[in-house]
Design a protein around this motif. Structure first.
Motif, PDB file in Angstrom:
ATOM      1  N   GLU A  67       0.831  -1.194   0.000  1.00  0.00           N
ATOM      2  CA  GLU A  67       0.000   0.000   0.000  1.00  0.00           C
ATOM      3  C   GLU A  67       0.872   1.252   0.000  1.00  0.00           C
ATOM      4  O   GLU A  67       1.971   1.270   0.545  1.00  0.00           O
ATOM      5  CB  GLU A  67      -0.922   0.025   1.225  1.00  0.00           C
ATOM      6  N   LYS A 118      -7.229   1.574   1.663  1.00  0.00           N
ATOM      7  CA  LYS A 118      -7.720   1.245   0.322  1.00  0.00           C
ATOM      8  C   LYS A 118      -9.233   1.171   0.305  1.00  0.00           C
ATOM      9  O   LYS A 118      -9.862   0.593   1.185  1.00  0.00           O
ATOM     10  CB  LYS A 118      -7.117  -0.082  -0.146  1.00  0.00           C
ATOM     11  N   ARG A 119      -9.798   1.770  -0.738  1.00  0.00           N
ATOM     12  CA  ARG A 119     -11.231   1.670  -1.006  1.00  0.00           C
ATOM     13  C   ARG A 119     -11.403   1.150  -2.425  1.00  0.00           C
ATOM     14  O   ARG A 119     -10.837   1.715  -3.361  1.00  0.00           O
ATOM     15  CB  ARG A 119     -11.913   3.030  -0.848  1.00  0.00           C
ATOM     16  N   GLU A 120     -12.162   0.079  -2.578  1.00  0.00           N
ATOM     17  CA  GLU A 120     -12.289  -0.574  -3.881  1.00  0.00           C
ATOM     18  C   GLU A 120     -13.656  -0.293  -4.481  1.00  0.00           C
ATOM     19  O   GLU A 120     -14.692  -0.447  -3.816  1.00  0.00           O
ATOM     20  CB  GLU A 120     -12.065  -2.074  -3.742  1.00  0.00           C
ATOM     21  N   THR A 135     -11.827  -2.603 -12.320  1.00  0.00           N
ATOM     22  CA  THR A 135     -11.831  -2.370 -10.878  1.00  0.00           C
ATOM     23  C   THR A 135     -10.984  -1.140 -10.578  1.00  0.00           C
ATOM     24  O   THR A 135      -9.927  -0.938 -11.177  1.00  0.00           O
ATOM     25  CB  THR A 135     -11.272  -3.583 -10.123  1.00  0.00           C
ATOM     26  N   GLU A 193      -9.147   1.003  -7.463  1.00  0.00           N
ATOM     27  CA  GLU A 193      -8.681   1.049  -6.075  1.00  0.00           C
ATOM     28  C   GLU A 193      -8.221   2.458  -5.760  1.00  0.00           C
ATOM     29  O   GLU A 193      -7.400   3.029  -6.482  1.00  0.00           O
ATOM     30  CB  GLU A 193      -7.542   0.054  -5.856  1.00  0.00           C
ATOM     31  N   PHE A 250      -6.555   4.869  -2.794  1.00  0.00           N
ATOM     32  CA  PHE A 250      -5.799   4.878  -1.539  1.00  0.00           C
ATOM     33  C   PHE A 250      -5.778   6.305  -0.992  1.00  0.00           C
ATOM     34  O   PHE A 250      -5.305   7.229  -1.668  1.00  0.00           O
ATOM     35  CB  PHE A 250      -4.373   4.381  -1.766  1.00  0.00           C
ATOM     36  N   ARG A 301      -5.507   3.321  -8.629  1.00  0.00           N
ATOM     37  CA  ARG A 301      -5.084   2.247  -9.524  1.00  0.00           C
ATOM     38  C   ARG A 301      -6.316   1.692 -10.237  1.00  0.00           C
ATOM     39  O   ARG A 301      -7.277   1.261  -9.593  1.00  0.00           O
ATOM     40  CB  ARG A 301      -4.379   1.127  -8.761  1.00  0.00           C
TER      41      ARG A 301
END
Length: 526
Positions: free
Chosen positions: A417, A429-431, A465, A467, A469, A482
């Motif tokens: 991370e 992290k949030r996805e 997807t 991500e 941070f 990302r």
């Protein structure tokens, strides 16, 4: 002088710039159309053949080292054996490394692109194409092709400045010519065209770019290059709908490419190395004790490596040592030291027996190899296969490789991370997703700093997807985003692509709007 001159100049530029300007330090460029010069597959095949010969030579030298252990020990013979071992290990490692680099370059389609106003080195195709190197013609002072031996050459690109905003080059590869008092970058590789022809093509394209061209008054024109102290900036043309047409220009943020590592305290590496050494000793004792009863082939070595690597990785995370490569090396060294410790404890245990052969540790290893490692069922009285001298050595090497790889991966996994540069806190992290949207559009929009344009109908079986941070304590370091996903082609082969960039903190609302838009359009993948 040297590279320090350019680094000091870059540091001074950063100090005098505003926080908003720092986000535009290095925009992620997009591939452009032009004359493409791919790598030569014929030259690649010859180089791979050389790597195979080098690998075979490494195996021969290593086997000679092991065979030399059967002779009587002596100072001169011992020195010769160590030199042979060094040559063998170096040949094996070098051949594998160069073969990997070459096969990767061929697989990703590495090529030089000579465009209308710049040169690029691009990898990948279609939506997966990424720019590795970019130099606009306005920042090229001169070009020079130099021979480096064996019929190979490289192209030296002299730059007006290393800090040009549209120039994308690895800082570690920019060198300084003390005589010319300028910096340059060396472009090397075996392409289908020789470097002198590539040089001529770039010069011709640069001359055409410098020639004034008459354009209609309603079209976009390129600013003419000047000789002022400030280098001109490469401007990308952009088509935007007018307000009369009812469309609103999507907001574009200034982004920069994210680089993992290089933050936090480097003193934590010393603590990780010390704790890794202690952990290696403890696990050597445990594995030697368990191995005296039973041992699962290739499974226990992986478990052994994971346990060794977890501890220094955890210490690196606690001490905020955001150095993934260095922690991986510490984990690998700890794993190798622990494997060696297991064999050394076996040597100490056998030396207690009255009938044990005399000699040192390497003599004990030679004796074990001559006896051969036996594999097979232990508790059911089944037949056990003897691997012999060479098979035992190969098995030990494979076991060592599995342990080292597992230890390096386990140590590095703790610091994947991003770390906030301001408060030194690990970002959360949030996805978002996975979403059923077009992968190529999402990748390009995220790299261009325009999250609002990421949502578009997918052309195939794409899943994306996102991500995000964010720092839990402050908002000074921005957010790291990302975007990655997969695309299934018509022949049912899955291809992956990703981009990792840093946005300013104010862009969080855009990604929240993107999540709501995907929910509204029912783009969530099940």
């Amino acid at each position: 002088m040297g590279n320090d001159r350019w680094r000091q100049s870059r540091s001074a530029t950063r100090d005098n710039a505003s926080d908003e300007d720092l986000w535009d330090e290095k925009q992620t460029p997009e591939p452009v159309k032009g004359v493409e010069i791919p790598l030569s597959k014929t030259a690649a095949a010859l180089i791979l053949a050389g790597c195979v010969v080098l690998f075979i030579g490494g195996l021969w030298a290593t086997s000679n080292w092991w065979s030399g252990l059967r002779g009587d020990p002596g100072s001169k013979r011992e020195d010769a054996r160590l030199i042979t071992l060094g040559i063998g290990v170096g040949s094996l490692g070098g051949s594998v490394y160069f073969a990997y680099l070459l096969t990767r370059a061929i697989r990703v389609g590495r090529r030089i692109v000579i465009a209308r106003d710049r040169i690029q080195v691009v990898e990948g195709r279609g939506a997966f194409a990424t720019v590795q190197i970019q130099v606009p013609y306005e920042n090229i002072a001169s070009l020079k092709a130099e021979m480096i031996g064996l019929g190979m050459s490289h192209l030296r690109i002299y730059l007006h400045t290393a800090d040009h905003p549209s120039t994308v080059l690895p800082d570690s590869k920019i060198e300084t010519d003390h005589r010319a008092k300028s910096c340059y970058y060396e472009l090397s590789g075996s392409y289908v065209e020789p470097m002198d022809r590539i040089l001529a093509a770039i010069k011709e394209a640069q001359q055409k770019w410098q020639e004034p061209a008459e354009v209609p008054s309603h079209s976009l024109s390129r600013p003419k290059a000047t000789r002022s102290s400030e280098p001109p900036v490469l401007i990308e043309a952009e088509i935007v709908e007018t307000e009369e047409e009812g469309a609103r220009e999507p907001k574009r943020y200034k982004v920069k490419r994210f680089t993992l590592g290089g933050r936090g305290s480097s003193t934590g590496l010393l603590a990780a190395a010390a704790v890794g050494a202690v952990t290696a000793v403890i696990l050597s004792v445990v594995c030697a004790f368990v191995g005296s009863f039973f041992w699962l082939l290739l499974i226990f070595p992986v478990v052994h490596g994971v346990l060794v690597g977890i501890v220094p990785g955890l210490v690196g995370r606690i001490t905020k040592a955001d150095y993934p490569v260095q922690l991986a090396l510490i984990g690998a060294a700890s794993g190798a030291f622990s494997v060696l410790g297991v064999h050394y404890l076996d040597y100490l245990g056998s030396s207690i027996n009255p009938g044990a052969p005399t000699g040192g540790f390497w003599e004990f290893m030679r004796f074990r190899a001559e006896e051969g490692v036996r594999i097979g069922k232990v508790f059911q009285g089944g037949n056990r296969t003897n691997l012999g001298f060479t098979g035992s050595v190969v098995y030990w090497c494979v076991e060592l490789l599995f342990t080292v790889a597992a230890a390096a991966g386990a140590a590095q996994a703790w610091v994947q991370e991003p770390l906030c540069r301001e408060c030194l806190a690990w970002k959360k992290k949030r996805e978002l997703g996975p979403y059923k949207i077009d992968l190529g559009t999402a990748i390009k929009a995220a790299a261009a700093g325009c999250p609002a344009t990421m949502v578009s109908p997918r052309a195939g079986d794409d899943t994306v997807t996102i991500e995000i941070f964010t720092c839990p304590n402050c908002a000074e370091d921005g957010i790291d985003v990302r975007v990655f996903g997969t695309r299934t082609e018509k022949d049912q082969t899955a291809r992956a692509a990703s981009v990792f960039v840093t946005y300013p903190e104010s862009a969080q609302q855009e990604f929240d709007d993107l999540r709501r838009a995907c929910r509204h359009k029912k783009s969530k993948a099940t």
